[in-house]
Design a protein around this motif. Structure first.
Motif, PDB file in Angstrom:
ATOM      1  N   GLY A 167       0.812  -1.212   0.000  1.00 26.96           N
ATOM      2  CA  GLY A 167       0.000   0.000   0.000  1.00 26.96           C
ATOM      3  C   GLY A 167       0.844   1.260   0.000  1.00 26.96           C
ATOM      4  O   GLY A 167       1.996   1.261  -0.424  1.00 26.96           O
ATOM      5  N   GLY A 168       0.275   2.364   0.468  1.00 23.12           N
ATOM      6  CA  GLY A 168       0.988   3.625   0.595  1.00 23.12           C
ATOM      7  C   GLY A 168       1.364   4.227  -0.743  1.00 23.12           C
ATOM      8  O   GLY A 168       0.623   4.173  -1.728  1.00 23.12           O
ATOM      9  N   ALA A 169       2.582   4.803  -0.793  1.00 25.08           N
ATOM     10  CA  ALA A 169       3.050   5.485  -1.998  1.00 25.08           C
ATOM     11  C   ALA A 169       3.128   4.533  -3.186  1.00 25.08           C
ATOM     12  O   ALA A 169       2.847   4.927  -4.329  1.00 25.08           O
ATOM     13  CB  ALA A 169       4.425   6.106  -1.743  1.00 25.08           C
ATOM     14  N   GLU A 170       3.485   3.277  -2.933  1.00 25.49           N
ATOM     15  CA  GLU A 170       3.604   2.319  -4.037  1.00 25.49           C
ATOM     16  C   GLU A 170       2.244   2.035  -4.675  1.00 25.49           C
ATOM     17  O   GLU A 170       2.141   1.881  -5.896  1.00 25.49           O
ATOM     18  CB  GLU A 170       4.266   1.031  -3.538  1.00 25.49           C
ATOM     19  CG  GLU A 170       5.737   1.241  -3.182  1.00 25.49           C
ATOM     20  CD  GLU A 170       6.407   0.002  -2.652  1.00 25.49           C
ATOM     21  OE1 GLU A 170       7.563  -0.258  -3.034  1.00 25.49           O
ATOM     22  OE2 GLU A 170       5.779  -0.720  -1.847  1.00 25.49           O
ATOM     23  N   GLN A 171       1.195   2.001  -3.870  1.00 27.66           N
ATOM     24  CA  GLN A 171      -0.149   1.819  -4.428  1.00 27.66           C
ATOM     25  C   GLN A 171      -0.549   3.025  -5.291  1.00 27.66           C
ATOM     26  O   GLN A 171      -1.145   2.874  -6.364  1.00 27.66           O
ATOM     27  CB  GLN A 171      -1.169   1.622  -3.311  1.00 27.66           C
ATOM     28  CG  GLN A 171      -2.584   1.359  -3.828  1.00 27.66           C
ATOM     29  CD  GLN A 171      -3.608   1.321  -2.714  1.00 27.66           C
ATOM     30  OE1 GLN A 171      -3.485   2.052  -1.732  1.00 27.66           O
ATOM     31  NE2 GLN A 171      -4.614   0.473  -2.857  1.00 27.66           N
ATOM     32  N   LYS A 172      -0.194   4.224  -4.843  1.00 32.24           N
ATOM     33  CA  LYS A 172      -0.519   5.437  -5.608  1.00 32.24           C
ATOM     34  C   LYS A 172       0.224   5.458  -6.948  1.00 32.24           C
ATOM     35  O   LYS A 172      -0.323   5.899  -7.965  1.00 32.24           O
ATOM     36  CB  LYS A 172      -0.175   6.680  -4.791  1.00 32.24           C
ATOM     37  CG  LYS A 172      -1.071   6.866  -3.570  1.00 32.24           C
ATOM     38  CD  LYS A 172      -0.654   8.084  -2.744  1.00 32.24           C
ATOM     39  CE  LYS A 172      -1.533   8.231  -1.516  1.00 32.24           C
ATOM     40  NZ  LYS A 172      -1.111   9.361  -0.652  1.00 32.24           N
TER      41      LYS A 172
END
Length: 515
Positions: A363-368
């Motif tokens: 999740g987090g920045a990698e999901q964005k």
């Protein structure tokens, strides 16, 4: 001699050299001397061949240095990028290596003169520092000059003993095979870096074919974390029958592998004016901004390394990262390399990038960042490979294929981790040509195949919170044993009958005993 016979002979010879110098040059450091000597022999033979120009009456190695005119030297440097006098050729130095009491200093002088021959010419930066890691005066070779010379002579004689004709007539990739053999035998010394610096040839072949699939020509090929250059060179092999218009480009942060990459270009007969390998940190000091876009990008960047990320407030405005609206995490730079490659990719090209699996579901920045890639329709295919394909790591990596000219918004997922896609050999798994061909057929057709390949609509990806993990979309084969209830009942009946008969037989025996 077949390719397998040549490869076996090469490995035996390298192991013999290793035994001759054992105790002084340990493990991973030993590769510098073997690869450096292979390179020295190659450029010597290649240069002599250029001067002789297929004229049997000329034997460059037998000429005196004094017959070389300034005009000959100038013309050769303009064409080949460097100059080697007859007395400096590998064959002449190796001939007297065992008796030369100043071998180590003679070699150091020869290497310095080969490099300096390019000073003031267009090839200067391509030649400068090529022999920097081949330190003939290092104490790693021994504490005395005699010891140094003895071990250097062993390496020279060992490489001289490789009898494959000329390098281009060889059935194998001498440099790549030597490097791969050294890594496989010194994996404990190489550690994680061995896997980072070298992509096995079979994996490189798959990545190159993915990046250039369907293209009849490319303007140029680029690897933003090129290591020893193995990915770029597989691209060259795949494109021998086609056209690479402007050459091979790569950037590498490690000085030793940067030198190996440049050597590798020369070893594969890519002239200095057809490659550009630069030293530096791709993420914070990128080269080739004026050379982009590239029609083909291949890369195996280091997995989950730390980078400055958000600690540098200017990076969020960098053209490479700004469109995603977020930077890759400081402790995991994987998506920084992906976004960098995407920004250098042409509108008709493809990028094939080896990635750590975690970036596809965290999740987090990698999901964005995944959302940015999916919403803009840049993700063509995600391929999961078998574990243990790389030296120094058992990770089952994933290949991300990016494109800017997709005909639809579907994303293809391929599970190539099954045993039909690799063969186990010694300590590592290997993909053969048949395995690669099968993956390429799936990639080309985009057809669904139960338990192996699935083309997934955009809406389903969005509904899955932009998870791009292959296992989320390709149902794995069941490992549970299938049970036939009719056969099971029949087996139970047979077992019950056997038990009943056994009990009757035991009762009869007991009755006879008691009678």
């Amino acid at each position: 001699m077949t390719g397998k016979q040549q490869r076996d002979a090469l490995q035996r010879q390298i192991w013999k050299i290793a035994n001759d110098v054992r105790g002084a040059v340990d493990g991973w450091d030993f590769k510098q001397y073997v690869l450096g000597t292979l390179f020295y022999r190659f450029i010597s033979e290649n240069f002599a061949s250029y001067i002789e120009a297929d004229d049997d009456s000329i034997n460059y190695a037998s000429l005196a240095d004094s017959v070389i005119t300034p005009e000959i030297k100038d013309d050769a440097i303009k064409t080949k990028g460097y100059f080697i006098y007859p007395s400096q050729l590998f064959v002449n130095v190796a001939k007297t290596a065992n008796t030369n009491e100043s071998l180590n200093t003679d070699l150091a002088k020869i290497f310095a003169e080969i490099e300096s021959s390019a000073n003031g010419y267009p090839s200067e930066q391509d030649i400068k520092g090529l022999f920097a890691d081949f330190d003939t005066t290092s104490n790693r070779l021994g504490n005395t000059v005699k010891d140094k010379n003895s071990r250097l002579a062993s390496v020279l004689k060992g490489v001289a003993g490789l009898e494959f004709g000329d390098f281009h007539g060889s059935q194998i990739d001498l440099f790549g095979d030597a490097y791969e053999f050294l890594i496989s035998n010194y994996a404990a010394n190489a550690g994680k870096s061995g896997g980072e610096f070298f992509t096995p040839q079979h994996v490189s072949k798959l990545i190159a074919q993915l990046a250039m699939h369907g293209q009849t020509k490319v303007n140029k090929i680029y690897d933003p974390a090129c290591g020893s250059g193995s990915l770029l060179l597989q691209a060259k092999k795949h494109f021998d029958a086609h056209i690479v218009e402007e050459g091979f480009f790569g950037q590498e942060i490690n000085h030793t592998t940067y030198n190996l990459a440049r050597m590798n270009m020369f070893l594969h007969n890519i002239n200095y004016d057809k490659f550009n390998i630069q030293l530096g940190n791709t993420l914070i000091d990128p080269h080739f901004g004026d050379d982009k876009p590239f029609d083909a990008i291949v890369s195996n960047p280091p997995y989950s390394v730390s980078w400055i990320g958000s600690d540098d407030p200017t990076l969020i405005n960098d053209d490479r990262f700004a469109p995603a609206g977020v930077l890759a995490p400081k402790s995991k730079a994987d998506f920084a390399f992906v976004l960098h490659a995407l920004s250098y990719l042409s509108s008709k090209g493809r990028a094939a990038i080896v990635c750590f699996p975690g970036i596809f579901y965290r999740g987090g920045a990698e999901q964005k960042i995944r959302q940015y890639l999916v919403d803009n329709n840049y993700v063509e295919t995600v391929i999961s490979l078998a574990p243990n394909l790389f030296y120094g790591t058992t990770i089952a990596v994933t290949i991300l294929v990016l494109a800017k000219n997709k005909p639809n918004t579907d994303i293809q997922f391929i599970d190539a981790s099954g045993d039909e896609f690799f063969k186990k050999e010694t300590n590592n798994n290997v993909m053969y040509d048949g395995h690669i061909e099968e993956i390429m057929k799936l990639f080309d057709s985009k057809a669904n195949k139960v338990h192996i390949a699935e083309s997934v609509p955009y809406d389903k990806i969005v509904a899955g919170d932009y998870n791009l993990s292959v296992s989320s979309y390709v149902e794995p084969k069941s490992t549970k044993e299938e049970i036939d209830p009719v056969k099971l009942n029949a087996d139970i009946d047979a077992t019950v009958k056997n038990i009943t008969k056994l009990r009757t037989d035991i009762d009869d025996i007991i009755a006879e005993i008691n009678a």
